[in-house]
Design an enzyme around this catalytic site. Structure first.
Site, PDB file in Angstrom:
ATOM      1  N   ARG A   1       0.845  -1.205   0.000  1.00 52.24           N
ATOM      2  CA  ARG A   1       0.000   0.000   0.000  1.00 52.24           C
ATOM      3  C   ARG A   1       0.880   1.255   0.000  1.00 52.24           C
ATOM      4  O   ARG A   1       2.053   1.232   0.367  1.00 52.24           O
ATOM      5  CB  ARG A   1      -0.926   0.046   1.207  1.00 52.24           C
ATOM      6  CG  ARG A   1      -0.222   0.183   2.571  1.00 52.24           C
ATOM      7  CD  ARG A   1      -0.223   1.591   3.127  1.00 52.24           C
ATOM      8  NE  ARG A   1       0.580   1.697   4.325  1.00 52.24           N
ATOM      9  CZ  ARG A   1       1.870   1.970   4.323  1.00 52.24           C
ATOM     10  NH1 ARG A   1       2.524   2.157   3.202  1.00 52.24           N
ATOM     11  NH2 ARG A   1       2.538   2.047   5.460  1.00 52.24           N
TER      12      ARG A   1
ATOM     13  N   GLU B   1      -0.811  10.144   8.441  1.00 51.07           N
ATOM     14  CA  GLU B   1       0.349   9.349   8.882  1.00 51.07           C
ATOM     15  C   GLU B   1       0.516   9.425  10.390  1.00 51.07           C
ATOM     16  O   GLU B   1       0.425  10.504  10.976  1.00 51.07           O
ATOM     17  CB  GLU B   1       1.602   9.900   8.187  1.00 51.07           C
ATOM     18  CG  GLU B   1       2.597   8.850   7.816  1.00 51.07           C
ATOM     19  CD  GLU B   1       2.079   7.890   6.747  1.00 51.07           C
ATOM     20  OE1 GLU B   1       1.566   6.812   7.119  1.00 51.07           O
ATOM     21  OE2 GLU B   1       2.179   8.224   5.554  1.00 51.07           O
ATOM     22  N   HIS B   2       0.767   8.259  10.972  1.00 52.68           N
ATOM     23  CA  HIS B   2       0.907   8.124  12.434  1.00 52.68           C
ATOM     24  C   HIS B   2      -0.373   8.561  13.152  1.00 52.68           C
ATOM     25  O   HIS B   2      -0.317   9.068  14.272  1.00 52.68           O
ATOM     26  CB  HIS B   2       2.140   8.889  12.946  1.00 52.68           C
ATOM     27  CG  HIS B   2       3.422   8.202  12.557  1.00 52.68           C
ATOM     28  ND1 HIS B   2       3.941   7.160  13.274  1.00 52.68           N
ATOM     29  CD2 HIS B   2       4.242   8.388  11.498  1.00 52.68           C
ATOM     30  CE1 HIS B   2       5.059   6.727  12.678  1.00 52.68           C
ATOM     31  NE2 HIS B   2       5.263   7.459  11.592  1.00 52.68           N
TER      32      HIS B   2
ATOM     33  N   ASP C   1      -3.140   6.224  12.800  1.00 51.12           N
ATOM     34  CA  ASP C   1      -3.976   5.013  12.979  1.00 51.12           C
ATOM     35  C   ASP C   1      -3.964   4.524  14.422  1.00 51.12           C
ATOM     36  O   ASP C   1      -5.015   4.228  14.989  1.00 51.12           O
ATOM     37  CB  ASP C   1      -3.633   3.905  11.962  1.00 51.12           C
ATOM     38  CG  ASP C   1      -2.223   3.356  12.024  1.00 51.12           C
ATOM     39  OD1 ASP C   1      -1.370   3.934  12.736  1.00 51.12           O
ATOM     40  OD2 ASP C   1      -1.974   2.319  11.362  1.00 51.12           O
TER      41      ASP C   1
ATOM     42  N   GLY D   1      11.147  -2.989   3.672  1.00 49.97           N
ATOM     43  CA  GLY D   1      11.636  -1.865   4.492  1.00 49.97           C
ATOM     44  C   GLY D   1      11.563  -0.532   3.776  1.00 49.97           C
ATOM     45  O   GLY D   1      12.351   0.366   4.063  1.00 49.97           O
TER      46      GLY D   1
ATOM     47  N   GLY E   1       8.558   1.263   3.382  1.00 46.85           N
ATOM     48  CA  GLY E   1       7.334   1.997   3.717  1.00 46.85           C
ATOM     49  C   GLY E   1       6.164   1.658   2.811  1.00 46.85           C
ATOM     50  O   GLY E   1       5.202   2.419   2.742  1.00 46.85           O
TER      51      GLY E   1
ATOM     52  N   SER F   1       4.632  -1.403   3.053  1.00 46.40           N
ATOM     53  CA  SER F   1       3.905  -2.469   3.756  1.00 46.40           C
ATOM     54  C   SER F   1       4.130  -3.855   3.197  1.00 46.40           C
ATOM     55  O   SER F   1       3.188  -4.636   3.033  1.00 46.40           O
ATOM     56  CB  SER F   1       2.404  -2.189   3.775  1.00 46.40           C
ATOM     57  OG  SER F   1       2.149  -1.151   4.642  1.00 46.40           O
ATOM     58  N   SER F   2       5.396  -4.171   2.930  1.00 46.08           N
ATOM     59  CA  SER F   2       5.678  -5.546   2.506  1.00 46.08           C
ATOM     60  C   SER F   2       5.298  -6.516   3.629  1.00 46.08           C
ATOM     61  O   SER F   2       4.885  -7.646   3.356  1.00 46.08           O
ATOM     62  CB  SER F   2       7.154  -5.700   2.144  1.00 46.08           C
ATOM     63  OG  SER F   2       7.966  -5.365   3.237  1.00 46.08           O
TER      64      SER F   2
ATOM     65  N   ASP G   1      -2.266  -0.671   7.513  1.00 47.83           N
ATOM     66  CA  ASP G   1      -1.665  -1.442   6.421  1.00 47.83           C
ATOM     67  C   ASP G   1      -2.456  -2.717   6.143  1.00 47.83           C
ATOM     68  O   ASP G   1      -2.726  -3.064   4.992  1.00 47.83           O
ATOM     69  CB  ASP G   1      -0.212  -1.800   6.771  1.00 47.83           C
ATOM     70  CG  ASP G   1       0.596  -0.580   7.161  1.00 47.83           C
ATOM     71  OD1 ASP G   1       0.152   0.544   6.877  1.00 47.83           O
ATOM     72  OD2 ASP G   1       1.676  -0.747   7.762  1.00 47.83           O
TER      73      ASP G   1
HETATM   74  C1  GLA Z   1       3.570   1.919   9.700  1.00 44.57           C
HETATM   75  C2  GLA Z   1       2.545   1.164  10.553  1.00 44.57           C
HETATM   76  C3  GLA Z   1       1.156   1.719  10.350  1.00 44.57           C
HETATM   77  C4  GLA Z   1       1.129   3.234  10.547  1.00 44.57           C
HETATM   78  C5  GLA Z   1       2.255   3.901   9.741  1.00 44.57           C
HETATM   79  C6  GLA Z   1       2.371   5.358  10.031  1.00 44.57           C
HETATM   80  O1  GLA Z   1       3.312   1.685   8.356  1.00 44.57           O
HETATM   81  O2  GLA Z   1       2.552  -0.206  10.203  1.00 44.57           O
HETATM   82  O3  GLA Z   1       0.237   1.087  11.210  1.00 44.57           O
HETATM   83  O4  GLA Z   1       1.229   3.535  11.913  1.00 44.57           O
HETATM   84  O5  GLA Z   1       3.508   3.307   9.985  1.00 44.57           O
HETATM   85  O6  GLA Z   1       1.252   6.043   9.575  1.00 44.57           O
END
Ligand code: GLA
Length: 396
Positions: free
Chosen positions: A36, A42-43, A45, A130, A132, A134-135, A180
């Site tokens: 995704r 961001e930050h 959730d 790694g 960002g 969401s692997s 994610d």
């Molecule tokens: C990572 C976490 C998510 C979210 C983001 C920041 O991807 O897995 O749950 O907290 O950082 O938005």
């Protein structure tokens, strides 16, 4: 050139070939889950707030056949690593980091009372690790979806996402929120996913204007200590919420924060300010995107980045450089907005770009980035993709 290197059928084919080569048999079950990119939010959730991600057209594929007894032979084709798991006992954390995501999901199914059978299970992925994107969620959700096929039982989508999040929290040891996994499960082609992380209500927001593209640029930088920094941010937000007398920062306001200045460390005020303002930006950006007001949505992305950089302090120089190059290109140069995406400390930026100018934007971005950092940025575009799916296999 900027399209995903392989479509889903291509990724599936590659996984099937790897399975046959490793196990000398035909797989019986097969599933895929997307990575995704988060457009904004961001930050927020794990603070009960709002997020606006989309699934991307890059996938993790899981294929399996029956195994001997209750033994699971687990292979990662893309990492070139293997693990072995006994399914006749409660599954626990193992030595290998990547396999713990799978172990956590298997444990989640055991907790549902499922007798997980023996399996030969192969994972393949074209998601960078790694970065960002969401692997890890894609891996969890691909395995959970595969298990649904194996046991012939469909979980409720939210239950499946939460099972995967718990796997990551407890077994992989990353205290992530729910964004994610939710979008990897619930993504819809041509749509963003607006998720209220408190009520877990979702709304699919159309993002099908052909004149606008989502462009992702990878700094190529991966930070160590991300888990520790992430956990510290999360703890700081929880302390701030507690001091403000609310369950989560979702329920705080800027006025309350201002009034509590004497009772809160300056750092906690800044962290909380990011969360409160980011929630407002996310809802506003959703409105702008629904109305096709791309320049306004883009400005909110720049504001999100500044807040993550200055108040939340999860950016890094390379991300800032990419955002500044994009801002300098500006709307006249084809860019509406740009920000870091995901947890931060490296990884990718996400930009809204005029489709007619994507190639020009990509090469301008890459050459300026190389000039300023000496690094190469991988750049690609993605349409909003569908969430996890069971893939049909040809009868052998
Ligand atoms: C990572 C976490 C998510 C979210 C983001 C920041 O991807 O897995 O749950 O907290 O950082 O938005």
């Amino acid at each position: 050139m900027l399209r995903a290197p392989m479509d889903l059928p291509g990724a599936h084919d590659r996984a099937l070939r790897a399975f046959r080569a490793r196990f000398g048999a035909e797989p019986r079950w097969s599933a895929a889950a997307p990575g995704r990119v988060n457009i904004i939010g961001e930050h927020t959730d794990y603070n009960g707030g709002f997020v606006l991600p989309m699934a991307i057209d890059r996938y993790t594929v899981a294929v399996a056949g029956p195994g001997a007894g209750r033994r699971i032979r687990l292979v990662s084709a893309n990492l070139g690593l293997e693990d072995e798991i006994a399914a006749d006992a409660p599954i626990s954390r193992g030595e290998q980091g990547w396999a713990n995501y799978v172990r956590g999901v298997l444990l989640g199914f055991q907790r549902l009372g499922v007798d997980v059978p023996g399996l030969d299970l192969l994972i393949d992925s074209d998601l960078p690790i790694g970065s960002g994107l969401s692997s890890s969620a894609a891996l969890e959700v691909a395995v959970a979806t595969l298990l649904e096929a194996v046991i012939d039982r469909t979980l409720d989508p939210a239950q499946k996402a939460l099972l995967c999040q718990r796997a990551e929290n407890e077994i992989a040891g990353m205290p992530c929120g729910i964004m994610d996994q939710f979008v990897s499960v619930m993504g819809r082609e041509g749509h963003l996913l607006l998720l209220d992380c408190r009520s877990q209500e979702t709304a699919h927001v159309p993002m099908a204007d052909p004149s606008v593209s989502v462009l992702i640029a990878n700094t190529g930088v991966q930070r160590e200590l991300v888990v520790g920094e992430f956990a510290r941010r999360r703890a700081c937000c929880e302390e701030a919420a507690c001091a403000l007398g609310v369950d989560t920062l979702r329920d705080a306001t800027l006025e309350w924060l201002e009034a509590a200045r004497d009772r809160l460390p300056e750092l906690a005020v800044r962290r909380a300010r990011h969360v409160v303002t980011e929630d407002a930006r996310t809802l506003e950006a959703t409105r702008m995107i629904r109305q096709g007001r791309w320049p306004a949505a883009g400005q909110l992305m720049y504001a999100s980045h500044a807040s993550l950089r200055d108040d939340f302090e999860v950016s890094c120089r390379e991300l800032d450089v990419l955002v500044e190059i994009s801002r300098a290109l500006g709307e006249a140069g084809g860019v509406y907005g740009c920000r870091m995406t995901g947890g931060g400390f490296g990884g990718c930026t996400v930009s809204l770009v005029k489709t007619a100018e994507v190639e020009a934007v990509a090469s301008a971005l890459q050459s300026a980035y190389r000039r300023e950092t000496g690094l190469d940025a991988a750049v690609f575009i993605s349409r909003p993709a569908a969430g996890a799916t069971i893939l049909g296999l040809e009868p052998s």
